[in-house]
Design a protein around this motif. Structure first.
Motif, short mmCIF file in Angstrom:
data_model
loop_
_atom_site.label_atom_id
_atom_site.label_comp_id
_atom_site.label_asym_id
_atom_site.label_seq_id
_atom_site.Cartn_x
_atom_site.Cartn_y
_atom_site.Cartn_z
N LYS A 213 -29.70 -33.04 29.61
CA LYS A 213 -30.45 -34.23 29.15
C LYS A 213 -29.81 -34.87 27.92
O LYS A 213 -30.05 -36.04 27.64
CB LYS A 213 -31.91 -33.85 28.84
CG LYS A 213 -32.76 -33.57 30.08
CD LYS A 213 -34.17 -33.16 29.67
CE LYS A 213 -35.08 -33.03 30.88
NZ LYS A 213 -35.41 -34.33 31.49
N GLY A 214 -29.03 -34.09 27.18
CA GLY A 214 -28.35 -34.64 26.02
C GLY A 214 -29.05 -34.35 24.71
O GLY A 214 -30.26 -34.09 24.66
N ARG A 215 -28.27 -34.42 23.63
CA ARG A 215 -28.79 -34.02 22.32
C ARG A 215 -29.90 -34.92 21.82
O ARG A 215 -30.79 -34.47 21.08
CB ARG A 215 -27.64 -33.98 21.31
CG ARG A 215 -28.07 -33.39 19.98
CD ARG A 215 -26.93 -33.05 19.09
NE ARG A 215 -27.41 -32.46 17.84
CZ ARG A 215 -26.63 -32.01 16.87
NH1 ARG A 215 -25.31 -32.07 17.01
NH2 ARG A 215 -27.14 -31.50 15.77
N ASP A 216 -29.88 -36.17 22.18
CA ASP A 216 -30.97 -37.06 21.75
C ASP A 216 -32.32 -36.55 22.22
O ASP A 216 -33.32 -36.63 21.50
CB ASP A 216 -30.73 -38.49 22.28
CG ASP A 216 -29.59 -39.19 21.56
OD1 ASP A 216 -29.17 -38.69 20.48
OD2 ASP A 216 -29.10 -40.21 22.08
N VAL A 217 -32.33 -36.02 23.44
CA VAL A 217 -33.58 -35.47 23.99
C VAL A 217 -33.94 -34.17 23.29
O VAL A 217 -35.09 -33.92 22.95
CB VAL A 217 -33.45 -35.25 25.51
CG1 VAL A 217 -34.70 -34.59 26.07
CG2 VAL A 217 -33.20 -36.58 26.22
N TRP A 218 -32.94 -33.29 23.04
CA TRP A 218 -33.24 -32.02 22.37
C TRP A 218 -33.89 -32.27 21.02
O TRP A 218 -34.87 -31.62 20.65
CB TRP A 218 -32.00 -31.17 22.11
CG TRP A 218 -30.97 -31.09 23.17
CD1 TRP A 218 -31.10 -31.37 24.49
CD2 TRP A 218 -29.61 -30.70 22.98
NE1 TRP A 218 -29.92 -31.16 25.14
CE2 TRP A 218 -28.98 -30.76 24.24
CE3 TRP A 218 -28.87 -30.32 21.87
CZ2 TRP A 218 -27.64 -30.44 24.42
CZ3 TRP A 218 -27.53 -29.99 22.05
CH2 TRP A 218 -26.93 -30.05 23.31
N ASP A 219 -33.30 -33.20 20.27
CA ASP A 219 -33.77 -33.43 18.90
C ASP A 219 -35.16 -34.06 18.85
O ASP A 219 -35.87 -33.90 17.86
CB ASP A 219 -32.78 -34.33 18.15
CG ASP A 219 -31.47 -33.62 17.84
OD1 ASP A 219 -31.47 -32.37 17.84
OD2 ASP A 219 -30.45 -34.30 17.61
N SER A 220 -35.52 -34.77 19.90
CA SER A 220 -36.80 -35.48 19.87
C SER A 220 -37.93 -34.75 20.59
O SER A 220 -39.08 -35.13 20.46
CB SER A 220 -36.64 -36.88 20.50
OG SER A 220 -36.23 -36.77 21.85
N ASP A 221 -37.60 -33.69 21.33
CA ASP A 221 -38.64 -32.97 22.08
C ASP A 221 -39.44 -32.09 21.13
O ASP A 221 -38.90 -31.12 20.57
CB ASP A 221 -38.01 -32.12 23.19
CG ASP A 221 -39.04 -31.65 24.21
OD1 ASP A 221 -40.14 -31.24 23.79
OD2 ASP A 221 -38.75 -31.67 25.41
N PRO A 222 -40.73 -32.36 20.92
CA PRO A 222 -41.52 -31.60 19.96
C PRO A 222 -41.79 -30.16 20.39
O PRO A 222 -42.22 -29.34 19.57
CB PRO A 222 -42.83 -32.40 19.88
CG PRO A 222 -42.92 -33.10 21.21
CD PRO A 222 -41.51 -33.43 21.59
N GLN A 223 -41.56 -29.84 21.66
CA GLN A 223 -41.84 -28.49 22.14
C GLN A 223 -40.69 -27.52 21.88
O GLN A 223 -40.84 -26.32 22.09
CB GLN A 223 -42.15 -28.52 23.65
CG GLN A 223 -43.41 -29.30 23.98
CD GLN A 223 -43.75 -29.21 25.46
OE1 GLN A 223 -44.25 -28.21 25.94
NE2 GLN A 223 -43.49 -30.29 26.18
N LEU A 224 -39.55 -28.04 21.43
CA LEU A 224 -38.40 -27.18 21.13
C LEU A 224 -38.38 -26.84 19.65
O LEU A 224 -38.62 -27.71 18.81
CB LEU A 224 -37.09 -27.88 21.51
CG LEU A 224 -36.87 -28.15 23.00
CD1 LEU A 224 -35.57 -28.93 23.20
CD2 LEU A 224 -36.82 -26.85 23.79
#
Length: 357
Positions: A213-224
């Protein structure tokens, strides 16, 4: 001014399982159930031993002290702590249902949440045959391609399969998770569940799906959390390095006993593997291999599909220069070796997502 806490609401009677001629009252959360004691002691459950101990205790005490025994009235019910009313209701449903109602629960219209509640409380109170039946019904329902549970239910099903050590149900649950991950759904939830329950294969696939999904998604996903983001960065780096080395690392080829070319087949397969996995412009699959630079599983699966096409004669032999063609039977062995490589990558995917970048 001191606040006065409101009095606790009086328990209410369950609309279905407060049975007029029942002889035992139980309170679960804030709900009263009145059922037949004979139903509760079925299957040599925990209730059987509990009531046997009650009877022994009452027989050895003074009769005057037993005029209002626990479970004989709404005012003095048997309180089941730690249970949910909906779980106990599911248990009563299993004990009092008609055959047609039971049969319905085995169909595609089954209430999987009711079955989850039933299996969990049957496990707790050792209704062994009921637990086995409920787990079987859940496995049948979720093994069917049409069964589509909510993410919340799927989490509960996965937890239940571990609690009850039901491998068949766990397999059905993992298959559902893989379908969701393939659709890019509930990825962070899958990571959390797989880490908590130590589900290795699912965890690797979940991290891989999130990585794509890419780092933009990792950084913005509150569940991670921060540690999970570090594992994603580590996995991305490790898989890029593996993909760079992949063209020079073909699966190990063992020759067919009828092959007299020996080393030449090995060299020919290495040449074919390198051509297949060359991503530079002008390579054999340079236009086909449009996958991310870190997508190791996609690359080995593509290699497997191309080698299969060669082995089945769907792609004409290509010039491998000095190496020559691969012996027909050795090509079949090369296909199996590539399939083993695909399996190895999928099974060990989680290892590349470490806590250290």
């Amino acid at each position: 001014m001191m606040s006065v806490s409101s009095p606790e609401a009086a328990p209410t009677r369950d609309p279905t399982y407060y049975i007029a001629d029942g002889n035992t009252v139980l309170q679960v959360e804030n709900t009263l159930f009145k059922v037949h004691r004979s139903m509760l002691i079925k299957d040599k459950s925990t209730f059987d031993s509990m009531f046997s101990l009650d009877a022994y205790t009452q027989n050895t005490e003074d009769a005057l002290m037993a005029t209002n025994s626990e479970g004989e009235s709404d005012e003095n019910p048997i309180r089941l702590h730690g249970d949910k009313a909906e779980e106990f209701s599911a248990l009563m449903w299993s004990l009092y249902s008609l055959p047609a109602e039971i049969a319905y629960s085995m169909s595609l219209q089954a209430n999987d949440l009711q079955l989850i509640h039933l299996a969990r409380i049957a496990h707790k109170y050792q209704f062994r045959s009921t637990e086995i039946w409920a787990l079987s019904a859940l496995t049948t329902y979720h093994s069917n391609a049409g069964g589509s549970p909510s993410v919340q239910n799927l989490v509960q099903i996965t937890e239940l399969s571990i609690l009850c050590d039901c491998k068949a149900l766990l397999g059905a649950a993992v298959a559902k998770w893989k379908r969701l991950l393939g659709e890019g759904r509930a990825v962070a939830v899958a990571i959390g569940v797989a880490e908590r329950l130590n589900l290795r294969s699912l965890l690797g696939l979940a991290y891989y799906s999130m990585m794509l999904k890419g780092r933009d998604v990792w950084d913005s996903d509150p569940q991670l959390n921060a540690r999970q983001r570090i594992r994603l960065l580590s996995g991305h780096y490790n898989l890029i390095k593996l993909c760079e080395e992949l063209p020079s690392c073909p699966p190990r080829l063992t020759h067919d006993h009828s092959c007299v070319r020996k080393g030449k087949c090995k060299n020919a397969f290495a040449a074919l593997w390198k051509i297949i996995l060359t991503t530079k412009e002008g390579g054999l699959v340079g236009q086909v291999l449009k996958v991310q630079s870190a997508d190791l599983p996609a690359k080995v699966m593509l290699a497997e599909s191309i080698i299969r096409a060669f082995a089945e004669g769907n792609i004409p032999a290509i010039d491998l220069s000095e190496s020559g063609e691969i012996h027909e039977k050795c090509l079949q062995i090369a296909l199996q070796a590539t399939q083993d490589k695909v399996k190895e990558v999928q099974e060990n995917l989680v290892d590349w997502f470490s806590d250290v970048v």
